[in-house]
Design a protein around this motif. Structure first.
Motif, mmCIF file in Angstrom:
data_model
loop_
_atom_site.group_PDB
_atom_site.id
_atom_site.type_symbol
_atom_site.label_atom_id
_atom_site.label_comp_id
_atom_site.label_asym_id
_atom_site.label_seq_id
_atom_site.Cartn_x
_atom_site.Cartn_y
_atom_site.Cartn_z
ATOM 1 N N GLU A 1 0.813 -1.218 0.000
ATOM 2 C CA GLU A 1 0.000 0.000 0.000
ATOM 3 C C GLU A 1 0.850 1.273 0.000
ATOM 4 O O GLU A 1 0.369 2.340 -0.373
ATOM 5 C CB GLU A 1 -0.955 0.007 1.189
ATOM 6 C CG GLU A 1 -2.184 -0.867 0.998
ATOM 7 C CD GLU A 1 -1.890 -2.357 1.157
ATOM 8 O OE1 GLU A 1 -0.820 -2.707 1.697
ATOM 9 O OE2 GLU A 1 -2.724 -3.161 0.706
ATOM 10 N N LYS B 1 1.198 2.076 -3.602
ATOM 11 C CA LYS B 1 -0.083 2.593 -4.113
ATOM 12 C C LYS B 1 -0.326 4.017 -3.620
ATOM 13 O O LYS B 1 -0.813 4.864 -4.373
ATOM 14 C CB LYS B 1 -1.222 1.678 -3.674
ATOM 15 C CG LYS B 1 -1.224 0.335 -4.366
ATOM 16 C CD LYS B 1 -2.378 -0.523 -3.875
ATOM 17 C CE LYS B 1 -2.348 -1.893 -4.526
ATOM 18 N NZ LYS B 1 -3.408 -2.774 -4.016
ATOM 19 N N THR C 1 1.679 6.460 -5.660
ATOM 20 C CA THR C 1 1.071 6.695 -6.970
ATOM 21 C C THR C 1 -0.140 7.607 -6.861
ATOM 22 O O THR C 1 -0.289 8.560 -7.630
ATOM 23 C CB THR C 1 0.669 5.356 -7.617
ATOM 24 O OG1 THR C 1 1.824 4.528 -7.708
ATOM 25 C CG2 THR C 1 0.080 5.561 -8.988
ATOM 26 N N VAL C 2 -0.999 7.321 -5.898
ATOM 27 C CA VAL C 2 -2.193 8.153 -5.701
ATOM 28 C C VAL C 2 -1.788 9.579 -5.329
ATOM 29 O O VAL C 2 -2.378 10.556 -5.803
ATOM 30 C CB VAL C 2 -3.107 7.524 -4.625
ATOM 31 C CG1 VAL C 2 -4.206 8.473 -4.204
ATOM 32 C CG2 VAL C 2 -3.695 6.223 -5.131
#
Length: 189
Positions: free
Chosen positions: A160, A163, A166-167
C-alpha cells in the motif's frame, strides 16, 4: 520553445526578436512554475509519501505518539518550511530556461544575440514575475501537504506504500493543474 518558435517563423515580415519574446513568456509564465512542480510532484512527492508511509507501516509514528511527540508537527511541518525555499528553485529554472533559449537561438543560427535580448525586453510586464512566484508558493504548499497527507493516513502494508505514492502523485499533479488554471483566471484576466 526557442527552436520551435524559430522553425515556425517562415514569414520574413515577422521579426526575429519574437523568438526571445516567446521563450521569455513561455518559460516564466508556464514552463518554470508548472512543469517543474509536476516533475517535483513525481520525484519529491512520492518520496515524502513513501517515507511517511513506511513510518506508518513500521509503527514509528505510533511510537512518536506514545512518547508524547506531536507526530504531525514533527513529520510534516519541516517539509512545509523546506518548501518555502521552492521559489528560489523556480527562479533558477526561469533563468536557466531563458539562458538555454538564448544559447539555442544564437548558436543554432536562428537569431542574433541582440535580436533575442530585444525579444526578452520587449513588452516586459513585471507582474508576470510576481504571478509566477505566487503560483510557485501555492504549488509548494500543495507539494508539501498532499503527499504528506497520503503518507500519514495510509493503511496497510508495504504494498500500500507504493499505491499511496502513486495516488499522491496523481492527486498532486491534478491539483497543481487545477490551481494553475484558477490562479491564471484570477490573476491574469
Amino acid at each position: 520553445v526557442s527552436i520551435q518558435t524559430a522553425l515556425n517563423l517562415t514569414n520574413p515580415l515577422i521579426p526575429k526578436y519574437l523568438i526571445g519574446f516567446a521563450t521569455r513568456q513561455s518559460v516564466i509564465l508556464e514552463f518554470a512554475p508548472t512543469f517543474i512542480s509536476i516533475i517535483m510532484a513525481g520525484k519529491m512527492g512520492s518520496f515524502i509519501t513513501s517515507s511517511i508511509g513506511t513510518m506508518r507501516v513500521t509503527e514509528q509514528i505510533d511510537a512518536l505518539e506514545v512518547m508524547g511527540v506531536n507526530s504531525l508537527n514533527y513529520l510534516i511541518f519541516p517539509k512545509i518550511i523546506a518548501l518555502l525555499l521552492y521559489p528560489f528553485v523556480i527562479g533558477i529554472s526561469m533563468f536557466l530556461g531563458v539562458f538555454g533559449g538564448w544559447i539555442a537561438s544564437v548558436y543554432g543560427g536562428f537569431a542574433s544575440s541582440n535580436e533575442f535580448i530585444t525579444g526578452i525586453q520587449q513588452e516586459f510586464i513585471p507582474f508576470h514575475i510576481a504571478y509566477a512566484f505566487i503560483k510557485t508558493v501555492v504549488f509548494a504548499m500543495l507539494l508539501a501537504t498532499i503527499p504528506s497527507f497520503h503518507g500519514y493516513y495510509m493503511k496497510g502494508g508495504a504494498l500500500e506504500v507504493g499505491k499511496a505514492s502513486t495516488v499522491s502523485f496523481v492527486w498532486t499533479s491534478v491539483t497543481i493543474i487545477l490551481s494553475n488554471y484558477i490562479l491564471t483566471q484570477l490573476l491574469l484576466t
